[in-house]
Structures are given as structure tokens and as C-alpha cells.
Design an enzyme around this catalytic site. Structure first.
Site, PDB file in Angstrom:
ATOM      1  N   ARG A  46     -10.638   3.292 -11.231  1.00 13.71           N
ATOM      2  CA  ARG A  46     -11.549   4.065 -12.067  1.00 13.71           C
ATOM      3  C   ARG A  46     -12.775   4.561 -11.305  1.00 13.71           C
ATOM      4  O   ARG A  46     -13.273   5.661 -11.576  1.00 13.71           O
ATOM      5  CB  ARG A  46     -12.004   3.216 -13.255  1.00 13.71           C
ATOM      6  N   THR A  52       2.604   3.268  -9.011  1.00 11.37           N
ATOM      7  CA  THR A  52       3.043   3.300 -10.399  1.00 11.37           C
ATOM      8  C   THR A  52       4.207   2.327 -10.524  1.00 11.37           C
ATOM      9  O   THR A  52       5.117   2.349  -9.692  1.00 11.37           O
ATOM     10  CB  THR A  52       3.504   4.713 -10.800  1.00 11.37           C
ATOM     11  N   ASP A  86       2.559  12.785 -15.092  1.00  9.94           N
ATOM     12  CA  ASP A  86       1.933  11.886 -16.061  1.00  9.94           C
ATOM     13  C   ASP A  86       1.147  12.707 -17.071  1.00  9.94           C
ATOM     14  O   ASP A  86       0.338  13.559 -16.697  1.00  9.94           O
ATOM     15  CB  ASP A  86       1.007  10.903 -15.344  1.00  9.94           C
ATOM     16  N   LYS A  96      -4.909   7.559  -8.422  1.00  6.70           N
ATOM     17  CA  LYS A  96      -3.661   7.324  -9.139  1.00  6.70           C
ATOM     18  C   LYS A  96      -2.458   7.175  -8.208  1.00  6.70           C
ATOM     19  O   LYS A  96      -1.492   6.484  -8.546  1.00  6.70           O
ATOM     20  CB  LYS A  96      -3.388   8.493 -10.091  1.00  6.70           C
ATOM     21  N   GLU A 137      -2.501   0.811 -17.043  1.00  2.00           N
ATOM     22  CA  GLU A 137      -2.341   1.743 -18.164  1.00  2.00           C
ATOM     23  C   GLU A 137      -1.011   1.469 -18.843  1.00  2.00           C
ATOM     24  O   GLU A 137       0.037   1.452 -18.192  1.00  2.00           O
ATOM     25  CB  GLU A 137      -2.422   3.198 -17.689  1.00  2.00           C
ATOM     26  N   THR A 155      -1.717   6.747 -21.201  1.00  2.00           N
ATOM     27  CA  THR A 155      -2.040   5.487 -21.873  1.00  2.00           C
ATOM     28  C   THR A 155      -1.927   5.633 -23.389  1.00  2.00           C
ATOM     29  O   THR A 155      -2.503   6.548 -23.980  1.00  2.00           O
ATOM     30  CB  THR A 155      -3.458   5.038 -21.505  1.00  2.00           C
ATOM     31  N   ARG A 159     -19.019  11.204 -23.216  1.00  2.00           N
ATOM     32  CA  ARG A 159     -19.480  12.212 -24.179  1.00  2.00           C
ATOM     33  C   ARG A 159     -19.456  11.596 -25.575  1.00  2.00           C
ATOM     34  O   ARG A 159     -18.596  11.924 -26.404  1.00  2.00           O
ATOM     35  CB  ARG A 159     -18.575  13.447 -24.137  1.00  2.00           C
ATOM     36  N   GLN A 197     -11.704   7.428  -9.122  1.00  2.00           N
ATOM     37  CA  GLN A 197     -11.433   8.579  -9.979  1.00  2.00           C
ATOM     38  C   GLN A 197     -12.717   9.271 -10.418  1.00  2.00           C
ATOM     39  O   GLN A 197     -12.795  10.510 -10.448  1.00  2.00           O
ATOM     40  CB  GLN A 197     -10.632   8.134 -11.196  1.00  2.00           C
ATOM     41  N   GLU A 245       1.961   2.538 -20.796  1.00  2.00           N
ATOM     42  CA  GLU A 245       2.605   3.828 -21.020  1.00  2.00           C
ATOM     43  C   GLU A 245       4.105   3.669 -21.247  1.00  2.00           C
ATOM     44  O   GLU A 245       4.712   2.680 -20.838  1.00  2.00           O
ATOM     45  CB  GLU A 245       2.419   4.758 -19.812  1.00  2.00           C
ATOM     46  N   ASP A 279       0.745   3.139 -14.916  1.00  2.00           N
ATOM     47  CA  ASP A 279       0.154   4.056 -13.940  1.00  2.00           C
ATOM     48  C   ASP A 279      -1.202   3.492 -13.522  1.00  2.00           C
ATOM     49  O   ASP A 279      -2.235   3.815 -14.101  1.00  2.00           O
ATOM     50  CB  ASP A 279       0.013   5.453 -14.539  1.00  2.00           C
ATOM     51  N   GLU A 335     -11.003   0.643 -21.495  1.00  4.98           N
ATOM     52  CA  GLU A 335     -11.310   0.690 -22.919  1.00  4.98           C
ATOM     53  C   GLU A 335     -11.655  -0.691 -23.471  1.00  4.98           C
ATOM     54  O   GLU A 335     -12.613  -0.851 -24.228  1.00  4.98           O
ATOM     55  CB  GLU A 335     -10.128   1.248 -23.686  1.00  4.98           C
ATOM     56  N   HIS A 341      -6.672   6.788 -26.732  1.00  6.98           N
ATOM     57  CA  HIS A 341      -7.128   6.577 -25.358  1.00  6.98           C
ATOM     58  C   HIS A 341      -8.053   7.713 -24.938  1.00  6.98           C
ATOM     59  O   HIS A 341      -9.121   7.473 -24.356  1.00  6.98           O
ATOM     60  CB  HIS A 341      -5.922   6.501 -24.427  1.00  6.98           C
TER      61      HIS A 341
END
Length: 448
Positions: free
Chosen positions: A254, A274, A144, A270, A216, A376, A160, A257, A218, A250, A390, A151
Site C-alpha cells: 500500500r 498474486t 485485475d 501489485k 486482497e 477486493t 476523499r 502504491q 478476490e 492480489d 480497510e 471496497h
């Protein structure tokens, strides 16, 4: 292997129609598409349930094993049909584009309005509703990528805000090795995973079902002919290794992760599942929808191995992508799925050819049936975000559905539906079908 660009030919003529009634202009699968797949159940004149390769046309599938035995094909087209006749398409994938194109042209001849031998071909057709659709190939490896720059910016901004993109993003197509064993075909439920969670103010983590399950949006890429270990694939040859495309979800946990990804990246957040759409949309079908690859002013030029004039002129792809949700309550009330995201593959910062070239730049071997995910694909505007992480701004801004329900992340019983369609003036629109799964409750972790 020689460089190849899928050519636009008579099989793309938007004025042509199939004699298969359901393959009209509103279908995802008109005469100009003709994707491959694998189904189980009685197909055409076959009287047993063994998995077999098929081509989809409208709301029907054409049995390639029966077609190979019909005497209607010759040469490379016959070889391709024979290779696709089994319960997985890996042998077809390995042949490369020549036999695949020959079979596409032969199928076009047999399925076009006014074609001869319609009675014979009609006996090889089966309504899609009468078969079970399976994974199209044995997936040896799954990688992936992370090529959706919007994204990457959106996710990075949550952690950040002043500098969301990491310094390497515009230099290297980032990816990670996924888990091929948990890839499932559209329609298979997805079970909410257990995982280690640690709240910011908690002294220790706990093992619990994820509270932040996400989808996600994709594109998936099927690998055809491979490369030998130690031999990189040059950029202008990379597309010779692509046999087709699909939709790919996928799924992500969160919160799992966030706790586990440092220092090595995605793992159990993950690998629990999928979902892919079942139809292999060929590069030939998508030939009218190629676009140039552009870089924003001020962005660094790719390193030479990831750049060429030929690639810049046609290396992109324009496919419209959609994500919809239907909750358990919506299904109970008979409500239609609600569109929550609309994006496009044109927002990929790195192309599929660049993904393949970089993947093999260290000599890594790709094999027929390997699967790549784009990562994504979000767009630059509100409503084009390809994940709930998002859309809900990390869970701080719930989205409201038409029936008044709200979501920050997925709840048990939610159904996620991904769709895609390629269209432009002067070309017949084609689609990918659906990539769909319902979230099931987590399985209680054994205590003994």
C-alpha cells in the site's frame, strides 16, 4: 458462439453421494463439484512424475490421462479427458462447455455410489497428500478488476471522506493489466517486496521493503474459448467464455502504491505476486448458486452493452468468502487460523459477464488460460472488509488477534488463508479449497 447458461441437471442432485469415502457432505469437493486441476507426482496407475490434468473428488485426485486411456469414455467426454491429460489445461479450456459438460456427466456416472467399474476407476485415484499441486494452466494475460463497491468506498473514504467513489465507478467496470509471470499457486511463499516509499514529511523517497503489505480477498475467473482481435463479446454470450473460478489474493504494497500510482495506476505495488487456489471450479458446479443482478435505487442503469433482461435475471453469483490469518507465533503455539473477514460475491457491483464484455468492448483479444481477478470483494458491514487496509482503517485502528498480537498490515511470517463455499437450501454445498501463502522477509537489494 451461442449464449449459454449452465443448466441444473442430475449432476447437482444433493441426495447423491460418491463411493469415494472422503467426498462426503462436509467436503469442499463432493460429487456435485468435480473441479479440474494439474498435479505432479505418481497418480493412479501412472509411474512417472510428469504434470497431468486431474479432477478432484474428496481428498483424492483422478488421473485424466489414465481415464482417457481406460476405454471408459466416449465422444465429447473422451475428447475433453484427452485435452486435459497434459501438464496444463489450456487445451481443455479452449474446447468450450460442450465437451466439459460431457466429461462432468461421465465422471458423475463413474463416481456415484453403486457405479460400475469402481475397481478400474479406483486405480486412477491418488490421495492428494501424495502429489504436488501446480498452476492449472499457462496464464497468457492477467487482468485485475475493481468490482467490489464496498471496497471502493472504504478505500476512497480514506482519501476523499465526503465523496469516496470516483464519478466513473457506476458507469464502467474498472480494471488494470496485471503481471501474469508472478501468479503462483496456493502454498507458494510470497516475498515482501522492496519499493520506493515516501513519507509525507520526507523530502525524497527511499528504496526499502514495504511496511504496508496487504492481502486482497478476490474471486479469480479462468477464460475458456477466446475471441478474435477486434471482435467484442456481447453480454449474453460472455458466459460462454468462462471455464471456471478460483480464489485469488492480489497482494498489495500500500505504501509503494500510494507513491507510484499517479498518474497511471498500479505497477510494482501489485506485480510482485498474486496467489490463486489450484482448483478450477466450473460454471456447471456453480449453477445452483446463480442470483439476479440488482442495482440500488437511484443508481444509473448500465449502458446498453452492459445490460440485458437475461443478465439481470441470473448474472450474479453467491459464494461466501473468508479471509483468515495465522501468525508465526500462532503456528508455533499450535493455534488455529483466525477469521478476520467474511464476505460474499453477491457484493460485486459488476458481474463477471460484464467484466468480460467490457474487457473486449474495444476489441481486446482474450485467450484460453487468461485470468481475471474481481478486485477486493468487501461487504457493507464491519468484519466483511476484504483487506487489512480497510480492516485497520488505513493503519489507524489495529486489529487484535486471540493471542493478543495486533496487526495493521502483514508482518513477516504471517500466513493468509482465503476460503470460499457456495451453499443454499436444496443444493449440495461445494467449496473452493484454500488459497494460502506465508509472507517471507524481503530480499536485501544489491548495492553493487
Amino acid at each position: 458462439m451461442t449464449a449459454q447458461t449452465p443448466a441444473i441437471d442430475f449432476t447437482h442432485d444433493p441426495e447423491l453421494r460418491s463411493w469415494v469415502a472422503s467426498a462426503g457432505v462436509r467436503s469442499d469437493f463432493p460429487l456435485q463439484n468435480l473441479p479440474f486441476g494439474v498435479v505432479a507426482g505418481t497418480t493412479g496407475v501412472a509411474q512417472h512424475d510428469a504434470p497431468r490434468g486431474v479432477v478432484r473428488i474428496g481428498d483424492a485426485v483422478l488421473d485424466l490421462r489414465g481415464l482417457a486411456a481406460s476405454g471408459l469414455l466416449i465422444g465429447d467426454a473422451q475428447s475433453a479427458a484427452e485435452a486435459a491429460a497434459h501438464g496444463a489445461l489450456n487445451d481443455l479450456f479452449a474446447l468450450g462447455s460442450g465437451p466439459r459438460v460431457a466429461l462432468r456427466r461421465a465422471l458423475h456416472y463413474l463416481l456415484i455410489e453403486g457405479a460400475p467399474r469402481q475397481d478400474t476407476v479406483a486405480r486412477l485415484l491418488t490421495p492428494l497428500s501424495e502429489v504436488d499441486v501446480l498452476l492449472p494452466a499457462r496464464i497468457g494475460d492477467y487482468t485485475d478488476f475493481y468490482v467490489g463497491i464496498h471496497h471502493a468506498r472504504n478505500i476512497g473514504a480514506l482519501f476523499r471522506p465526503s465523496d469516496p467513489l470516483l464519478p466513473n465507478y457506476k458507469w464502467v467496470p474498472i480494471g488494470y493489466h496485471g503481471r501474469a509471470s508472478s501468479v503462483r499457486v496456493s502454498g507458494t511463499p510470497i516475498t515482501r517486496p522492496n519499493g520506493q516509499l515516501k513519507a509525507t514529511d520526507a523530502p525524497v523517497p527511499v528504496l526499502e521493503p514495504t511496511r504496508r503489505m496487504d492481502f486482497e480477498l478476490e474471486l479469480g475467473v479462468w477464460i475458456g474459448p477466446g475471441n478474435r482481435l477486434g471482435e467484442p463479446v456481447g453480454l449474453d454470450h460472455a458466459e460462454s467464455h468462462i471455464v471456471g473460478y478460483c480464489l485469488l489474493n492480489d497482494w498489495s504494497a500500500r505504501d509503494v502504491q500510494a507513491w507510484e500510482y499517479q498518474p497511471l495506476g498500479p505497477f510494482l505495488a501489485k506485480s510482485f505476486g498474486t496467489t490463486i487456489s489450484p482448483w478450477v471450479i466450473t460454471p456447471e458446479a456453480l449453477a445452483p448458486f446463480r442470483i439476479p443482478v440488482d442495482r440500488a435505487e437511484g443508481d444509473p442503469a448500465p449502458l446498453p452493452y452492459l445490460d440485458s433482461p437475461r443478465h439481470r435475471s441470473h448474472g450474479g453469483l453467491r459464494v461466501e468468502l473468508h479471509a483468515l490469518i495465522r501468525t508465526a507465533q500462532m503456528r508455533k503455539d499450535g493455534d488455529t487460523p483466525h477469521l478476520i473477514s467474511r464476505s460474499s460475491s453477491r457484493h460485486m457491483y459488476w458481474s463477471v459477464a460484464q467484466m468480460i464484455t467490457h474487457h473486449t468492448s474495444n476489441g481486446c483479444e482474450l485467450r484460453p488460460g487468461d485470468l481475471l481477478g474481481s478486485g477486493t470483494i468487501s461487504g457493507p458491514t464491519a468484519g466483511s472488509e476484504g483487506s487489512l487496509m480497510e480492516l485497520s482503517h488505513g493503519g489507524s485502528a489495529p486489529i487484535t488477534l486471540p493471542n493478543g498480537e495486533t496487526r495493521t498490515f502483514l508482518e513477516d511470517g504471517d500466513e493468509v488463508i482465503l476460503t470460499a463455499r457456495a451453499h443454499r437450501a436444496g443444493a449440495a454445498a461445494i467449496g473452493f479449497g484454500e488459497c494460502v501463502a506465508v509472507v517471507r522477509p524481503a530480499i536485501a537489494y544489491p548495492t553493487t
